[in-house]
Write an enzyme that holds these catalytic residues in place. Structure first.
Site, PDB file in Angstrom:
ATOM      1  N   PRO A  45       0.819  -1.206   0.000  1.00 57.77           N
ATOM      2  CA  PRO A  45       0.000   0.000   0.000  1.00 57.77           C
ATOM      3  C   PRO A  45       0.858   1.264   0.000  1.00 57.77           C
ATOM      4  O   PRO A  45       1.899   1.302   0.654  1.00 57.77           O
ATOM      5  CB  PRO A  45      -0.776  -0.114   1.308  1.00 57.77           C
ATOM      6  CG  PRO A  45       0.122  -0.913   2.206  1.00 57.77           C
ATOM      7  CD  PRO A  45       0.836  -1.889   1.308  1.00 57.77           C
ATOM      8  N   CYS A  84       2.241  29.651 -14.695  1.00 56.57           N
ATOM      9  CA  CYS A  84       1.856  30.148 -16.018  1.00 56.57           C
ATOM     10  C   CYS A  84       1.392  28.969 -16.860  1.00 56.57           C
ATOM     11  O   CYS A  84       2.139  28.457 -17.700  1.00 56.57           O
ATOM     12  CB  CYS A  84       3.039  30.810 -16.682  1.00 56.57           C
ATOM     13  SG  CYS A  84       3.533  32.249 -15.778  1.00 56.57           S
TER      14      CYS A  84
HETATM   15  C1  LIG Z   1       1.884   2.583  -7.154  1.00 57.44           C
HETATM   16  C2  LIG Z   1       2.155   1.221  -6.766  1.00 57.44           C
HETATM   17  C3  LIG Z   1       1.800   0.772  -5.507  1.00 57.44           C
HETATM   18  C4  LIG Z   1       1.033   1.616  -4.527  1.00 57.44           C
HETATM   19  O1  LIG Z   1      -0.215   1.936  -5.020  1.00 57.44           O
HETATM   20  P1  LIG Z   1      -1.243   2.751  -4.102  1.00 57.44           P
HETATM   21  O2  LIG Z   1      -2.415   2.981  -4.976  1.00 57.44           O
HETATM   22  O3  LIG Z   1      -0.547   4.032  -3.740  1.00 57.44           O
HETATM   23  O4  LIG Z   1      -1.538   1.924  -2.902  1.00 57.44           O
HETATM   24  C5  LIG Z   1       2.146  -0.520  -5.160  1.00 57.44           C
HETATM   25  N1  LIG Z   1       2.816  -1.314  -6.010  1.00 57.44           N
HETATM   26  C6  LIG Z   1       3.184  -0.903  -7.231  1.00 57.44           C
HETATM   27  C7  LIG Z   1       3.915  -1.824  -8.118  1.00 57.44           C
HETATM   28  C8  LIG Z   1       2.860   0.366  -7.654  1.00 57.44           C
HETATM   29  O5  LIG Z   1       3.207   0.741  -8.887  1.00 57.44           O
END
Ligand SMILES: *Cc1c(COP(=O)(O)O)cnc(C)c1O
Length: 429
Positions: free
Chosen positions: A289, A359
């Site tokens: 997460p 801008c």
């Molecule tokens: C962005 C990403 C996450 C986290 O995603 P959230 O929506 O911020 O929880 C986890 N794993 C990978 C591979 C990602 O690209």
């Protein structure tokens, strides 16, 4: 209020128990403020639920949501591992004193220099996107006499019905290797022949702002079927399965919210039954997460400048920041809750678009917001800015990035200093 760390006292907006108008006065604007207790609370929900519902599991914070040294310190103390996607994020974690054994290095295009830097610093795992990268790691790990642990990132071919720009699990995504086309099976066979790589398992990340457990169940099902297939075809049984990130966060009162603990429970029941039915061991489960750990632990404070009323057309409230500290509306039309912090209880009779100082006419924080009658000098708060704001900030128009003020239980401290004009020219010759 959209999160329980936001309130109103004496007509003023509060965040983590503080009057935000006083914080703006003391520390200046624009200012990111972050609630340290909320960050700890959110990561603990994952850590505890994973511990309760799986025999072996680990939460990894996806650094890209918001990366600075203190963040690694706080989350590592709460038992989190990390996802990183660049040498810059790796360096930040190292500077925070984090050892990389529980760190997973993502990205769809790691350069040879990134791979060397990561291996030299004892990166725990690479999450490998494609076959070229397998070969590059095999070669560099061989030169360094290392057997590198990796996961392979696969695309399960799911459309989680979120925004296109943050939708990553579909078969035609730029991320990962597709299961549907047979390429995932090929890359596993190829990787198993590599001498300097230890394949630990698989990774998938379906998308962002996902609110239903159904999406995670579909993802898990496809991945577990694939694990079973690899066991049958190559005799290889994955030890780890990384389900990615993507749990959603409400940005406005209209958004749903999600019970993370319940969700993890549902996913765990499904995974255990499915593994049982397939005759495979339950792999160590990883979750990554980002947004759901930090989004509602953040708020941005601005000072209102020009209030422009174009009679018969539209009103604009200009703030002293904008797309340089929050490009998300410009990128994806993201929704936010905007509050006039000093007039939090006044009747909202004034409709205006809240815009930045750059801008660029796309420099919008939010369109057509209902505010009380707003004037120059008012403090404007934008809620839920802890994720993908500071980490996406830029110096467009040579605007200095704001400071991050961390609000802890009984103290507050500057976790990231405000950039100065000298910082802006630091690398110019
Ligand atoms: C962005 C990403 C996450 C986290 O995603 P959230 O929506 O911020 O929880 C986890 N794993 C990978 C591979 C990602 O690209």
């Amino acid at each position: 209020m959209i999160c329980n760390n936001i309130g109103i006292e004496n007509g003023h907006l509060t965040f983590a128990g503080r009057d935000v108008c006083s914080l703006a006065k003391e520390y200046g604007t624009p200012l990111y403020i972050m609630d340290e207790e909320k960050i700890r609370e959110k990561i603990s929900i994952y850590r505890k639920a994973l511990k309760e519902y799986f025999d072996e599991a680990q939460v990894l914070y996806a650094s890209k949501a918001c990366s600075f040294k203190k963040m690694y310190e706080i989350l590592s103390a709460e038992g989190s591992g990390f996802d990183v996607v660049s040498s810059g994020e790796i360096f930040t974690a190292l500077k925070a004193g984090i050892s990389l054994e529980n760190v997973y290095f993502h990205s769809n295009n790691k350069t040879d220099a990134d791979i060397e830097f990561a291996i030299d610093n004892k990166m725990g795992y690479f999450v490998v996107d494609n076959v070229e990268e397998v070969d590059a790691i095999e070669k560099i790990a061989g030169e360094k006499g290392v057997k590198q642990k990796i996961l392979l990132r696969l695309t399960p071919g799911i459309d989680p019905h979120t925004y296109e720009a943050v939708n990553t699990g579909k078969v035609d995504s730029k991320f990962g290797t597709a299961i549907e086309t047979g390429q995932a099976k090929e890359i596993v066979g190829h990787t198993l022949k590599c001498e300097n790589i230890e394949l630990m398992g698989f990774h998938c990340h379906i998308g962002s702002q996902v609110f239903d457990s159904d999406t995670f169940l579909r993802g898990s099902e496809i991945m577990l079927d694939f694990i079973k297939e690899m066991k049958d075809v190559y005799g290889f049984e994955a030890k780890q399965l990384d389900l990615g990130g993507g749990y959603g966060v409400p940005y406005t009162d209209a958004d749903p919210s999600i019970d993370i603990k319940e969700n993890i429970k549902t996913v765990s029941i499904f995974i255990k039954e499915k593994c049982n039915a397939l005759g495979i061991n339950v792999p160590k489960i990883l979750m990554e997460p980002g947004r759901s750990i930090v989004a509602d632990a953040g708020m941005t404070l601005y000072t209102c400048g020009t209030v422009k009323k174009i009679t018969g057309y539209k009103n604009y409230v200009s703030i002293d920041g904008g797309m340089t500290d929050n490009p998300r509306f410009a990128l994806y039309g993201s929704k936010y809750t905007v509050i006039n912090a000093g007039k939090a209880e006044e009747e909202k009779t004034f409709k205006a678009s809240v815009v930045g100082r750059c801008c660029e006419s796309g420099d919008i924080i939010q369109e057509d917001v209902m505010l009380p009658e707003t004037e120059r000098g008012d403090i404007i708060a934008v809620c839920t800015t802890g994720a993908y704001n500071y980490s996406m900030a830029s110096n467009y128009n040579r605007i200095c990035r704001p400071a991050i003020l961390m609000l802890a239980k009984d103290k507050e401290y500057i976790a990231v200093k405000r950039e100065s004009l000298e910082d802006i020219v630091r690398n110019d010759i």
